[in-house]
Design a protein around this motif. Sequence first.
Motif, PDB file in Angstrom:
ATOM      1  N   SER B  25       3.223  -6.287  -1.766  1.00 60.90           N
ATOM      2  CA  SER B  25       4.318  -5.599  -2.449  1.00 60.90           C
ATOM      3  C   SER B  25       5.403  -5.262  -1.453  1.00 60.90           C
ATOM      4  O   SER B  25       5.124  -5.044  -0.275  1.00 60.90           O
ATOM      5  CB  SER B  25       3.854  -4.264  -3.057  1.00 60.90           C
ATOM      6  N   GLY B  51       5.227   1.170  -8.478  1.00 66.99           N
ATOM      7  CA  GLY B  51       3.961   1.884  -8.563  1.00 66.99           C
ATOM      8  C   GLY B  51       3.847   2.856  -7.403  1.00 66.99           C
ATOM      9  O   GLY B  51       4.329   2.573  -6.311  1.00 66.99           O
ATOM     10  N   ARG B  53       1.881   5.252  -4.543  1.00 63.66           N
ATOM     11  CA  ARG B  53       0.705   5.176  -3.682  1.00 63.66           C
ATOM     12  C   ARG B  53       0.769   6.314  -2.676  1.00 63.66           C
ATOM     13  O   ARG B  53       1.835   6.626  -2.147  1.00 63.66           O
ATOM     14  CB  ARG B  53       0.705   3.829  -2.954  1.00 63.66           C
ATOM     15  N   ASP B  61      -7.598  -1.066  -8.068  1.00 62.02           N
ATOM     16  CA  ASP B  61      -6.197  -1.487  -8.094  1.00 62.02           C
ATOM     17  C   ASP B  61      -5.268  -0.426  -8.679  1.00 62.02           C
ATOM     18  O   ASP B  61      -4.175  -0.735  -9.117  1.00 62.02           O
ATOM     19  CB  ASP B  61      -6.062  -2.807  -8.869  1.00 62.02           C
ATOM     20  N   ALA B  63      -3.672   1.867  -7.172  1.00 62.93           N
ATOM     21  CA  ALA B  63      -2.489   2.109  -6.337  1.00 62.93           C
ATOM     22  C   ALA B  63      -1.938   0.788  -5.810  1.00 62.93           C
ATOM     23  O   ALA B  63      -1.398   0.724  -4.715  1.00 62.93           O
ATOM     24  CB  ALA B  63      -2.821   3.064  -5.199  1.00 62.93           C
ATOM     25  N   ASN B  65       0.470  -2.718  -6.774  1.00 65.88           N
ATOM     26  CA  ASN B  65       1.532  -3.195  -7.655  1.00 65.88           C
ATOM     27  C   ASN B  65       2.054  -4.517  -7.105  1.00 65.88           C
ATOM     28  O   ASN B  65       3.206  -4.623  -6.684  1.00 65.88           O
ATOM     29  CB  ASN B  65       2.640  -2.141  -7.750  1.00 65.88           C
ATOM     30  N   ILE B  70       6.131  -0.718  -4.110  1.00 65.30           N
ATOM     31  CA  ILE B  70       5.265   0.451  -3.930  1.00 65.30           C
ATOM     32  C   ILE B  70       6.128   1.608  -3.424  1.00 65.30           C
ATOM     33  O   ILE B  70       6.897   1.450  -2.481  1.00 65.30           O
ATOM     34  CB  ILE B  70       4.154   0.146  -2.897  1.00 65.30           C
ATOM     35  N   ARG B 462       4.538   0.772 -13.080  1.00 60.11           N
ATOM     36  CA  ARG B 462       3.477  -0.209 -13.312  1.00 60.11           C
ATOM     37  C   ARG B 462       2.467  -0.123 -12.177  1.00 60.11           C
ATOM     38  O   ARG B 462       2.845   0.064 -11.024  1.00 60.11           O
ATOM     39  CB  ARG B 462       4.054  -1.618 -13.327  1.00 60.11           C
ATOM     40  N   THR B 463       1.199  -0.235 -12.497  1.00 62.22           N
ATOM     41  CA  THR B 463       0.198  -0.504 -11.466  1.00 62.22           C
ATOM     42  C   THR B 463      -0.653  -1.658 -11.974  1.00 62.22           C
ATOM     43  O   THR B 463      -0.688  -1.945 -13.175  1.00 62.22           O
ATOM     44  CB  THR B 463      -0.728   0.695 -11.184  1.00 62.22           C
ATOM     45  N   GLU B 464      -1.335  -2.302 -11.044  1.00 58.54           N
ATOM     46  CA  GLU B 464      -2.198  -3.412 -11.461  1.00 58.54           C
ATOM     47  C   GLU B 464      -3.307  -2.899 -12.369  1.00 58.54           C
ATOM     48  O   GLU B 464      -3.748  -3.577 -13.288  1.00 58.54           O
ATOM     49  CB  GLU B 464      -2.768  -4.122 -10.229  1.00 58.54           C
ATOM     50  N   TRP B 465      -3.771  -1.648 -12.097  1.00 54.85           N
ATOM     51  CA  TRP B 465      -4.828  -1.087 -12.940  1.00 54.85           C
ATOM     52  C   TRP B 465      -4.333  -0.928 -14.375  1.00 54.85           C
ATOM     53  O   TRP B 465      -5.000  -1.357 -15.319  1.00 54.85           O
ATOM     54  CB  TRP B 465      -5.290   0.278 -12.386  1.00 54.85           C
ATOM     55  N   ASP B 472      -0.281  -0.903 -19.934  1.00 54.91           N
ATOM     56  CA  ASP B 472       1.104  -1.136 -19.538  1.00 54.91           C
ATOM     57  C   ASP B 472       1.903  -1.711 -20.704  1.00 54.91           C
ATOM     58  O   ASP B 472       3.078  -1.965 -20.602  1.00 54.91           O
ATOM     59  CB  ASP B 472       1.124  -2.101 -18.348  1.00 54.91           C
TER      60      ASP B 472
END
Lengths: 244, 476
Positions: B25, B51, B53, B61, B63, B65, B70, B462-465, B472
């Motif tokens: 990121s 996202g 962090r 995931d 934290a 993105n 980030i 957005r986060t990957e989680w 999302d």
Amino acid sequence: MSTAFPRALIVGASSGIGATLALKLAGTGAKVAAVARRQAELDALAAQSSGRVLPYAGDVLDYAATPALFDRIVEDLGGLDLFIYNAGVMPPVEESEYNFDKDRQMIEVNFLAAVQWANLAAAHFEAARAGVLCGISSVAGERGRRGSPVYTASKAGLTAYFEAMRNRLTRYGVRVVTIKPGPVETPMTAGLKLPLMIPADRAADEIISALEGGATEAYVPAIWRPIMFVVRNVPSFVFTKTNI
Amino acid sequence: MPPRPLAQSPRKVFDGFGFCQRSVSAFVQPRSVEDVAAVLSRASEEGVRLGMRGSGRSYGDAALNGGGLILDMRHMGRVLSWDAERGVIEAEPGLTIRELWTRTLADGWWPPVVSGTAWPTLGGCVAMNIHGKNHFRMGGISDHVLELDLITPGGEHVTLSPTRDPELFFAVLGGFGMLGVVTRIKLQLKRVYSGRLKVQQFHTPTLQSQLERFEQHTQDSDYLVSWVDCITSGGGLGRAQIHRATYLHEGEDPAGVAMLSPAKQDLPGHIMGVPKSVVPKLLKLFSFNLGMQAVNLVKYAASVVGSTKPYLQGHAAFHFLLDYVPEFRQSYAPGGFIQYQPFVPKEAALPVLTEILRRSQRAGIVSYLGVLKRYRPDRVLLPHALDGYSLAMDFPVTAANKADLWRLCGELSDVVTEAGGRFYPAKDSVLRPQDVQRAWGQDRLSRFAALRRRADPRGVLRTEWAERVGLDVFDR
């Protein structure tokens, strides 16, 4: 035909070693993204390779555009297995000429832009825990030479940078390859009388063989390794008296 | 010169604490509220997704993105005010738990809720609504937050509290950073009279006896946690070593007053006689199922023969087990590990936890470390806690076991959600959208989506989680 590198990216691919590498890698079945300023040359490569070379017109000195261009290429290729930075310039520098314009151009194209592109590829490979990161440096980077102070400095910097990348990335399963060609017949060396000059075609073959064979550092051709061993160890007080 | 577009910011490879998930990121490091506001507004204009962090202590995931930006909050970690009389601290979100307690303990105040490591930032703690070994008494950290300042991607600057916009307040707490950036946290700490806790350890030979002991001790303990042997099957299934701890009252531990000095809270240099620098290497030697079975056996045997007499232990030493061996994760190299932590209502705990242990043993994928804790219901909109238990299990990830491990966790999640259970985003690497849908239910998720539309109308955060579990997605 199976290829060791299904998705490759070559920066500095419109002529010389880069163009030859692009065509040869495409010939092994790879999809090769070719980055250079000259669209017409890139289009010719695409045509010659039946479309396996994908042209991306871009100037390595357009630092603001590079990250997005890199991302677009990786997305288009669907990932990345091999990155080669090949862009390089060597404007003629006369004896007693101190020309910052030329110096700056060499540092920017040969080194600074290489760092920007290779950083992007290195981060991608580190996250992926895979990939081959290759820099086309030069035997010229092993000693500072009176005839080309900043060219040699730019290549010395590139060699040190790629060594650092190797020390950083080997633990993540990423192979970092430094290629050190001697003189190669390319537009960059046109008209110059240089020792042990080889055609670009042969240079590309040897580079691909080093990439496929698992090398981390290769002299092209291999005879430069013992020569440079000697050259590296010539004491400075002797070197100052030579014309190298 | 106009500022550089956010997408051209420097890049970095970020990973989860379990280091089996990682991505590249761009990142920016705001140093002030103004910086945060500027980044949010520019992200919205430039179409960059962002996202947050902190210290990167989320295992998976939550934290991360990848491909986006980030917002690294670690440079906004100032203490804004500290009231040593009332134990109220105001701080920026990048302040770590360690920085918090080292500032307040000498005045006799300890964070009411801490995680198993002291490194998370307060922003991360609030976003995940962290819990400690005392949730059954003190709830999550959300129960002690008095006030929050929030900047939303929509451009709102709001102060939230249990009485000021409570709906948004209780959604931001545990809202995994999807409703805005918290820039100030006002927290009530807990008065302590000693730098130590009174700790007692005992063993329980079965899962059932373990749960019974937990229920017995919820009234007379401030902390309860057990280490569960997840490998032994048959009659010894779920056997455990329990630690319970209580605070010491005023005057009860005169010698412990000196231990309120942060310098006296240093973590021990040895674990069971082994220098802690050697522990990761030693663990690595045992990092296979039979080896870990031996480790679990020895540990359990030690708890059986060990004294059940109470002893005194420093707060930091009791709480921050993960920090004893900072490099413990290396024993999981190179593939990393995940933690799977289901939360199960107490009525269903015995059958469901039994089923979880049995299924993982049958699959040949056993957790090397299991930790059981007790919870009470939580007030936040998307809680992981409930009136029941969680069993946190560490699983090593390898190229060979990954597909099977994810499949197993999917099956376990079906069992958990069937029983009305839940999960904890900070620990998760494996949940699927259906798990989250079942765990929180449509009503809570719809309310969350509505708040998200209000706070982040252009979907900047957005986060990957959040993307992986399907949170999302909403009408932009």
